[in-house]
Design an enzyme around this catalytic site. Structure first.
Site, PDB file in Angstrom:
ATOM      1  N   VAL A  11       0.842  -1.204   0.000  1.00 12.17           N
ATOM      2  CA  VAL A  11       0.000   0.000   0.000  1.00 12.17           C
ATOM      3  C   VAL A  11       0.879   1.257   0.000  1.00 12.17           C
ATOM      4  O   VAL A  11       0.654   2.188  -0.783  1.00 12.17           O
ATOM      5  CB  VAL A  11      -0.952  -0.014   1.219  1.00 12.17           C
ATOM      6  CG1 VAL A  11      -1.685   1.311   1.348  1.00 12.17           C
ATOM      7  CG2 VAL A  11      -1.949  -1.160   1.088  1.00 12.17           C
ATOM      8  N   PHE A 261     -34.939  -7.426   9.459  1.00 11.42           N
ATOM      9  CA  PHE A 261     -35.478  -8.677   9.994  1.00 11.42           C
ATOM     10  C   PHE A 261     -35.226  -9.829   9.022  1.00 11.42           C
ATOM     11  O   PHE A 261     -34.722  -9.641   7.918  1.00 11.42           O
ATOM     12  CB  PHE A 261     -36.980  -8.473  10.246  1.00 11.42           C
ATOM     13  CG  PHE A 261     -37.595  -9.519  11.136  1.00 11.42           C
ATOM     14  CD1 PHE A 261     -36.886 -10.074  12.186  1.00 11.42           C
ATOM     15  CD2 PHE A 261     -38.904  -9.927  10.930  1.00 11.42           C
ATOM     16  CE1 PHE A 261     -37.456 -11.037  13.012  1.00 11.42           C
ATOM     17  CE2 PHE A 261     -39.498 -10.870  11.746  1.00 11.42           C
ATOM     18  CZ  PHE A 261     -38.772 -11.426  12.785  1.00 11.42           C
ATOM     19  N   CYS A 267     -41.130 -18.180  -1.341  1.00  6.27           N
ATOM     20  CA  CYS A 267     -40.083 -18.505  -2.321  1.00  6.27           C
ATOM     21  C   CYS A 267     -38.692 -18.668  -1.722  1.00  6.27           C
ATOM     22  O   CYS A 267     -38.048 -19.695  -1.915  1.00  6.27           O
ATOM     23  CB  CYS A 267     -40.042 -17.434  -3.406  1.00  6.27           C
ATOM     24  SG  CYS A 267     -41.531 -17.436  -4.388  1.00  6.27           S
ATOM     25  N   LYS A 323     -43.981  -9.556   4.174  1.00  9.22           N
ATOM     26  CA  LYS A 323     -43.558  -8.172   3.924  1.00  9.22           C
ATOM     27  C   LYS A 323     -44.811  -7.336   3.657  1.00  9.22           C
ATOM     28  O   LYS A 323     -45.898  -7.880   3.425  1.00  9.22           O
ATOM     29  CB  LYS A 323     -42.561  -8.070   2.767  1.00  9.22           C
ATOM     30  CG  LYS A 323     -43.088  -8.492   1.420  1.00  9.22           C
ATOM     31  CD  LYS A 323     -42.032  -8.248   0.344  1.00  9.22           C
ATOM     32  CE  LYS A 323     -42.537  -8.768  -0.981  1.00  9.22           C
ATOM     33  NZ  LYS A 323     -41.561  -8.703  -2.049  1.00  9.22           N
ATOM     34  N   ARG A 330     -47.345 -17.174   4.384  1.00  2.00           N
ATOM     35  CA  ARG A 330     -46.538 -18.401   4.356  1.00  2.00           C
ATOM     36  C   ARG A 330     -45.085 -18.107   4.708  1.00  2.00           C
ATOM     37  O   ARG A 330     -44.453 -17.238   4.138  1.00  2.00           O
ATOM     38  CB  ARG A 330     -46.626 -19.059   2.970  1.00  2.00           C
ATOM     39  CG  ARG A 330     -47.997 -19.662   2.722  1.00  2.00           C
ATOM     40  CD  ARG A 330     -48.120 -20.134   1.305  1.00  2.00           C
ATOM     41  NE  ARG A 330     -48.034 -19.019   0.357  1.00  2.00           N
ATOM     42  CZ  ARG A 330     -47.899 -19.176  -0.961  1.00  2.00           C
ATOM     43  NH1 ARG A 330     -47.825 -20.384  -1.479  1.00  2.00           N
ATOM     44  NH2 ARG A 330     -47.840 -18.124  -1.737  1.00  2.00           N
TER      45      ARG A 330
HETATM   46  N1  LIG Z   1      -1.818  -5.406   0.402  1.00  2.00           N
HETATM   47  C1  LIG Z   1      -3.020  -5.045   0.005  1.00  2.00           C
HETATM   48  O1  LIG Z   1      -3.527  -5.404  -1.060  1.00  2.00           O
HETATM   49  C2  LIG Z   1      -3.829  -4.113   0.871  1.00  2.00           C
HETATM   50  C3  LIG Z   1      -4.930  -3.436   0.311  1.00  2.00           C
HETATM   51  C4  LIG Z   1      -5.650  -2.546   1.098  1.00  2.00           C
HETATM   52  C5  LIG Z   1      -5.296  -2.358   2.439  1.00  2.00           C
HETATM   53  N2  LIG Z   1      -4.238  -3.052   2.956  1.00  2.00           N
HETATM   54  C6  LIG Z   1      -3.887  -2.791   4.361  1.00  2.00           C
HETATM   55  O2  LIG Z   1      -2.835  -1.840   4.358  1.00  2.00           O
HETATM   56  C7  LIG Z   1      -1.913  -2.105   5.414  1.00  2.00           C
HETATM   57  C8  LIG Z   1      -0.523  -2.336   4.849  1.00  2.00           C
HETATM   58  O3  LIG Z   1      -0.566  -3.477   4.008  1.00  2.00           O
HETATM   59  P1  LIG Z   1       0.668  -3.883   3.111  1.00  2.00           P
HETATM   60  O4  LIG Z   1       0.251  -5.083   2.333  1.00  2.00           O
HETATM   61  O5  LIG Z   1       1.160  -2.697   2.388  1.00  2.00           O
HETATM   62  O6  LIG Z   1       1.743  -4.318   4.250  1.00  2.00           O
HETATM   63  P2  LIG Z   1       3.273  -4.715   4.056  1.00  2.00           P
HETATM   64  O7  LIG Z   1       3.552  -5.750   5.072  1.00  2.00           O
HETATM   65  O8  LIG Z   1       3.576  -4.996   2.622  1.00  2.00           O
HETATM   66  O9  LIG Z   1       4.038  -3.365   4.443  1.00  2.00           O
HETATM   67  C9  LIG Z   1       4.027  -2.834   5.728  1.00  2.00           C
HETATM   68  C10 LIG Z   1       5.327  -2.053   5.917  1.00  2.00           C
HETATM   69  O10 LIG Z   1       5.270  -1.368   7.169  1.00  2.00           O
HETATM   70  C11 LIG Z   1       6.588  -1.294   7.655  1.00  2.00           C
HETATM   71  N3  LIG Z   1       6.591  -0.896   9.073  1.00  2.00           N
HETATM   72  C12 LIG Z   1       6.293  -1.609  10.170  1.00  2.00           C
HETATM   73  N4  LIG Z   1       6.429  -0.863  11.280  1.00  2.00           N
HETATM   74  C13 LIG Z   1       6.794   0.377  10.883  1.00  2.00           C
HETATM   75  C14 LIG Z   1       7.072   1.595  11.549  1.00  2.00           C
HETATM   76  N5  LIG Z   1       6.993   1.704  12.888  1.00  2.00           N
HETATM   77  N6  LIG Z   1       7.422   2.658  10.808  1.00  2.00           N
HETATM   78  C15 LIG Z   1       7.514   2.578   9.478  1.00  2.00           C
HETATM   79  N7  LIG Z   1       7.260   1.442   8.778  1.00  2.00           N
HETATM   80  C16 LIG Z   1       6.901   0.360   9.459  1.00  2.00           C
HETATM   81  C17 LIG Z   1       7.129  -2.682   7.366  1.00  2.00           C
HETATM   82  O11 LIG Z   1       8.547  -2.729   7.416  1.00  2.00           O
HETATM   83  C18 LIG Z   1       6.577  -2.924   5.955  1.00  2.00           C
HETATM   84  O12 LIG Z   1       7.472  -2.488   4.968  1.00  2.00           O
HETATM   85  C19 LIG Z   1      -2.491  -3.303   6.152  1.00  2.00           C
HETATM   86  O13 LIG Z   1      -3.306  -2.830   7.194  1.00  2.00           O
HETATM   87  C20 LIG Z   1      -3.349  -3.993   5.108  1.00  2.00           C
HETATM   88  O14 LIG Z   1      -4.363  -4.761   5.694  1.00  2.00           O
HETATM   89  C21 LIG Z   1      -3.492  -3.898   2.198  1.00  2.00           C
END
Ligand SMILES: NC(=O)c1ccc[n+]([C@@H]2O[C@H](COP(=O)([O-])OP(=O)(O)OC[C@H]3O[C@@H](n4cnc5c(N)ncnc54)[C@H](O)[C@@H]3O)[C@@H](O)[C@H]2O)c1
Length: 435
Positions: A11, A261, A267, A323, A330
């Site tokens: 992300v 509900f 159906c 509804k 039924r």
């Molecule tokens: N991967 C996806 O497709 C996706 C999509 C939408 C949302 N998300 C959500 O986004 C978030 C990140 O997901 P991701 O897949 O990018 O994770 P990831 O594991 O690929 O990356 C997370 C990064 O955070 C870093 N990190 C940890 N602690 C840190 C700190 N104190 N300071 C700075 N960096 C730090 C790690 O070293 C790592 O590089 C999660 O909550 C995930 O659920 C992921």
């Protein structure tokens, strides 16, 4: 805008590149030196279509840098976006230690900063995390939320494999916060995107991602179970689902998506049972389809528990058919509920505009004779009579005129609403089933 991004994973890396491409100056932060070094060489930290070109170009334009020092990033930005990982524990709880640690570091840096700072939570976190992060930042900065900084929830919806495309084409951008200027600032980051911006409560923004992903998982398993049954019957499942998706009135649509509900009628219960039986007859497991009935029964149980908790025994049931707008009794969940209440010694008065005993015929009459044989003693044609005779008013039809009866209802011990009548929600004795 000067933006810092915490967490340079899937992300964070995509956000870093795309925000820079949209004209912002972006500083990436990660605890992993290797990832920071990659960004500082103009290289992405992940494999993802188009992100290598974007990072390389924006690095060359001087729009992107990275560091392991949180303070440097916070002091050189007005907005910090948190994209750190939130993995699950084996028990299914989220490990929020990384995001809490990041909040602490941001707070420590804010102690040395005079200008207002906006913290955006982009990671997927449980409702309540925004508040907790605000508290952590207050503790480590010694500054007040809403005065020196704000925390805004802005979940990310991208999918790996099409992350850049998803980043630029979200269906909707959801922003939840409690500070008007912060909300405006966050909204302005996304104004180039061709997607509606939905500004909402913090908790709504926090839970939406879980709702989305649970539904996506449900869609996949539903389609797979349909596929298994179709294969056993030598029916082309892909063709079936293609046609299924063409129904944008009831299938792929907002229809049936309002919490409320249980379903009933002649159906849905019958045809679901038919589908489950097809699976069973072909020795197939269909746990998702099987669970639908239990979930529906649970909704009736919840309604009954709310009634029980009032401690009162005189109930007016406003709506008996499955509804509004029909006299079909039924498999009506209200009939089930009425049957249960009678069995437990409640006294019941029932009003239903369309149900006239003299006009019930055929399977409809047979059903009610079996389930509520004394319906004639319970039913009235006068809604006011039903309301006056009861302590608890139970509403099960969406066309109930809340405005007309509001004053009478306000005198009652409780109004239990199974369908969400807007006019009644502000009554002090109001109980919504699942809202
Ligand atoms: N991967 C996806 O497709 C996706 C999509 C939408 C949302 N998300 C959500 O986004 C978030 C990140 O997901 P991701 O897949 O990018 O994770 P990831 O594991 O690929 O990356 C997370 C990064 O955070 C870093 N990190 C940890 N602690 C840190 C700190 N104190 N300071 C700075 N960096 C730090 C790690 O070293 C790592 O590089 C999660 O909550 C995930 O659920 C992921």
């Amino acid at each position: 805008m000067e933006i810092s991004i915490f967490g340079l994973g899937y992300v964070g890396c995509v956000s870093l590149g795309c925000l820079a491409k949209n004209g912002h100056r972006v500083i990436g932060v990660d605890v992993n030196q290797f990832k920071v070094d990659l960004i500082n060489k103009g290289l992405p930290t992940i494999v993802e279509k188009d992100i290598d070109n974007i990072i390389s170009e924006e690095f060359k334009r001087g729009k992107i840098t990275a560091t392991v020092f949180a303070e440097e990033a916070v002091l050189n930005s007005e907005v910090s976006i948190l994209c750190v990982g939130t993995p699950s524990s084996p028990q299914g709880h989220l490990n929020l230690s990384y995001i809490y640690k990041t909040a602490e570091q941001i707070g420590e840096a804010l102690a040395k900063k005079d200008s207002f700072h906006v913290v955006i939570i982009r990671s997927t976190v449980m409702p309540g995390t925004n508040k907790k992060i605000g508290e952590i930042i207050e503790n480590s900065s010694g500054k007040k939320r809403g005065v020196a900084f704000s925390v805004v929830s802005n979940p990310e919806f991208l999918r790996e494999g099409s992350a850049v495309k998803d980043y630029y084409n979200p269906a909707v951008t959801v922003i939840g916060g409690d500070h008007e200027l912060a909300l405006k600032k966050v909204a302005s980051i996304y104004e180039e995107l061709d997607a509606p911006i939905e500004i909402t409560d913090i908790e709504v923004a926090e839970i939406i991602k879980y709702v989305n992903n649970s539904f996506h998982a449900l869609k996949i398993t539903f389609a797979n179970e349909v596929g298994n049954i179709c294969k056993a019957l030598e029916i082309d499942s892909h063709h079936v689902m293609q046609i299924f998706c063409k129904d944008t009135h009831l299938n792929i649509s907002p229809a049936y998506f309002k919490p409320g509900f249980a379903y009933g009628g002649s159906c849905l219960p019958k045809d679901l049972m038919g589908m489950v039986t097809l699976a069973h007859d072909h020795y197939l497991l269909s746990p998702v389809l099987n669970a639908i009935h239990d979930s529906n029964e649970n909704q009736k149980r919840l309604a009954f528990e709310i009634i029980q908790r009032t401690g009162k025994k005189k109930i007016a049931l406003m709506g008996l058919s499955f509804k509004e707008g029909t006299d079909d009794l039924r498999y009506s969940p209200s009939v089930d509920l009425a049957e249960k209440m009678i069995g437990k010694g409640y006294s019941l008065s029932i009003y239903d505009k369309n149900v006239h005993l003299s006009k019930l015929v055929g399977a409809n009459k047979q059903f009610i004779d079996e389930h509520l044989p004394h319906l004639s003693d319970l039913i009235t044609n006068d809604p006011m009579e039903a309301i006056e005779s009861a302590d608890i008013i139970l509403i099960n039809h969406k066309n109930f005129d809340g405005h007309k009866y509001k004053s009478a209802l306000s005198q009652k011990s409780a109004v239990i609403d199974l369908v969400r009548i807007e006019d009644l929600e502000n009554l002090p004795n109001y109980h919504g089933l699942c809202w």
